[in-house]
Write an enzyme that holds these catalytic residues in place. Structure first.
Site, PDB file in Angstrom:
ATOM      1  N   CYS A 117       0.844  -1.206   0.000  1.00 17.60           N
ATOM      2  CA  CYS A 117       0.000   0.000   0.000  1.00 17.60           C
ATOM      3  C   CYS A 117       0.879   1.255   0.000  1.00 17.60           C
ATOM      4  O   CYS A 117       0.635   2.192  -0.769  1.00 17.60           O
ATOM      5  CB  CYS A 117      -0.930  -0.031   1.212  1.00 17.60           C
ATOM      6  SG  CYS A 117      -2.087   1.344   1.266  1.00 17.60           S
ATOM      7  N   CYS A 118       1.936   1.270   0.839  1.00 21.43           N
ATOM      8  CA  CYS A 118       2.862   2.418   0.864  1.00 21.43           C
ATOM      9  C   CYS A 118       3.552   2.597  -0.491  1.00 21.43           C
ATOM     10  O   CYS A 118       3.777   3.722  -0.930  1.00 21.43           O
ATOM     11  CB  CYS A 118       3.915   2.240   1.956  1.00 21.43           C
ATOM     12  SG  CYS A 118       3.350   2.606   3.623  1.00 21.43           S
ATOM     13  N   CYS A 200      -0.905   8.702   7.247  1.00 24.12           N
ATOM     14  CA  CYS A 200      -2.255   8.328   6.822  1.00 24.12           C
ATOM     15  C   CYS A 200      -3.112   8.010   8.052  1.00 24.12           C
ATOM     16  O   CYS A 200      -2.621   7.446   9.042  1.00 24.12           O
ATOM     17  CB  CYS A 200      -2.193   7.106   5.924  1.00 24.12           C
ATOM     18  SG  CYS A 200      -1.409   7.426   4.337  1.00 24.12           S
ATOM     19  N   CYS A 203      -3.252   4.472   9.688  1.00 19.34           N
ATOM     20  CA  CYS A 203      -1.946   3.957  10.125  1.00 19.34           C
ATOM     21  C   CYS A 203      -1.264   4.844  11.158  1.00 19.34           C
ATOM     22  O   CYS A 203      -0.068   4.710  11.408  1.00 19.34           O
ATOM     23  CB  CYS A 203      -1.039   3.787   8.909  1.00 19.34           C
ATOM     24  SG  CYS A 203      -1.698   2.640   7.702  1.00 19.34           S
ATOM     25  N   CYS A 228       8.453   3.877   5.994  1.00 18.57           N
ATOM     26  CA  CYS A 228       7.602   3.560   4.846  1.00 18.57           C
ATOM     27  C   CYS A 228       8.401   3.394   3.568  1.00 18.57           C
ATOM     28  O   CYS A 228       7.858   3.030   2.542  1.00 18.57           O
ATOM     29  CB  CYS A 228       6.552   4.637   4.661  1.00 18.57           C
ATOM     30  SG  CYS A 228       7.262   6.245   4.389  1.00 18.57           S
TER      31      CYS A 228
HETATM   32 FE1  SF4 Z   1      -1.294   2.770   2.944  1.00 19.95          FE
HETATM   33 FE2  SF4 Z   1      -1.036   3.119   5.581  1.00 19.95          FE
HETATM   34 FE3  SF4 Z   1       1.103   3.313   3.939  1.00 19.95          FE
HETATM   35 FE4  SF4 Z   1      -0.832   5.190   3.959  1.00 19.95          FE
HETATM   36  S1  SF4 Z   1       0.616   4.693   5.635  1.00 19.95           S
HETATM   37  S2  SF4 Z   1       0.121   4.341   2.194  1.00 19.95           S
HETATM   38  S3  SF4 Z   1      -2.703   3.912   4.257  1.00 19.95           S
HETATM   39  S4  SF4 Z   1      -0.130   1.490   4.392  1.00 19.95           S
END
Ligand code: SF4
Length: 233
Positions: A117-118, A200, A203, A228
């Site tokens: 997702c990141c 986010c 998270c 991340c």
């Molecule tokens: Fe996805 Fe969470 Fe990474 Fe944002 S912080 S990009 S919602 S995994």
């Protein structure tokens, strides 16, 4: 340390933040960028750039999962400085595919899913945002995490092939807040609710007394895996 990193280290040595940023803007005309996520450190650097009319491109990664409070401070920043902040979105097809296949909260299920997702929402858009840049300014401070203590104020980012400069790397959190309050810099109201580091919404959580600065980011994961990938060098 490569030759360019050595040159930049000498260039910024002993200078105030605005003077160092001015020297870098002169050294890298139209090839210098600053990334903001609207946290208090980034707001201080945004102030230095906009208040001094520095020719440094400012951008943010609009992941699609930000807090309403982040949009609030984003708007307040635009109203205050009347300057452009470029927004980089994730690739529509990649997000559609991810959500269709794994649902909207796959990041809680495994470190791999979270990194996926990141990668889609942050890392790939970041690559686009940094295209053509030779110098990347960030709001990183040394005492934000153990990992960040091991960085240098000027460093070579081999992944993106550019020099990174962290102008307030040696500042304490108190230094940051004192500067922000003295200069009436708009800030994210979540900072008043126990969120020192804001990413986010799904998270990030508030931290308790005595907890590590970044304990509220991906709190369900092992501490050593909690970057991340934006600042992996
Ligand atoms: Fe996805 Fe969470 Fe990474 Fe944002 S912080 S990009 S919602 S995994």
């Amino acid at each position: 340390m490569n030759t360019l990193t050595e040159e930049i280290t000498v260039l910024v040595q002993g200078k105030t933040v605005p003077d160092a940023l001015t020297s870098l803007a002169d050294r890298f005309p139209e090839r210098i960028v600053f990334s903001t996520s609207f946290g208090i450190e980034d707001q201080v650097i945004t102030h230095f750039i906009f208040d001094n009319n520095l020719p440094i491109r400012v951008f943010t990664l609009e992941t699609g999962r930000l807090f309403p409070e982040t949009y609030y401070v984003w708007n307040r920043t635009l109203e205050t400085y009347k300057k452009e902040i470029e927004a980089y979105f994730p690739d529509t097809h990649a997000v559609q595919q991810l959500i269709s296949q794994k649902g909207p909260s796959s990041f809680y299920e495994s470190v791999e899913n979270r990194k996926e997702c990141c990668r889609i929402r942050k890392i790939e858009p970041l690559k686009r945002a940094l295209e053509g840049a030779e110098c990347w300014i960030t709001g990183i401070r040394a005492n934000q995490s153990d990992n960040r203590q091991g960085m240098s104020q000027v460093e070579w980012d081999a992944g993106h092939e550019l020099v990174k400069f962290h102008p307030i790397y040696h500042w304490s959190l108190d230094d940051v807040w004192e500067y922000a309050r003295t200069h009436h810099i708009p800030y994210n109201p979540l900072h008043d609710k126990g969120f020192p580091s804001i990413g986010c919404a799904p998270c990030t959580r508030a931290i308790g007394e005595g907890e590590d600065f970044r304990a509220g980011r991906w709190w369900w994961e092992d501490k050593s895996k909690k970057e991340c990938g934006l600042h992996a060098t």
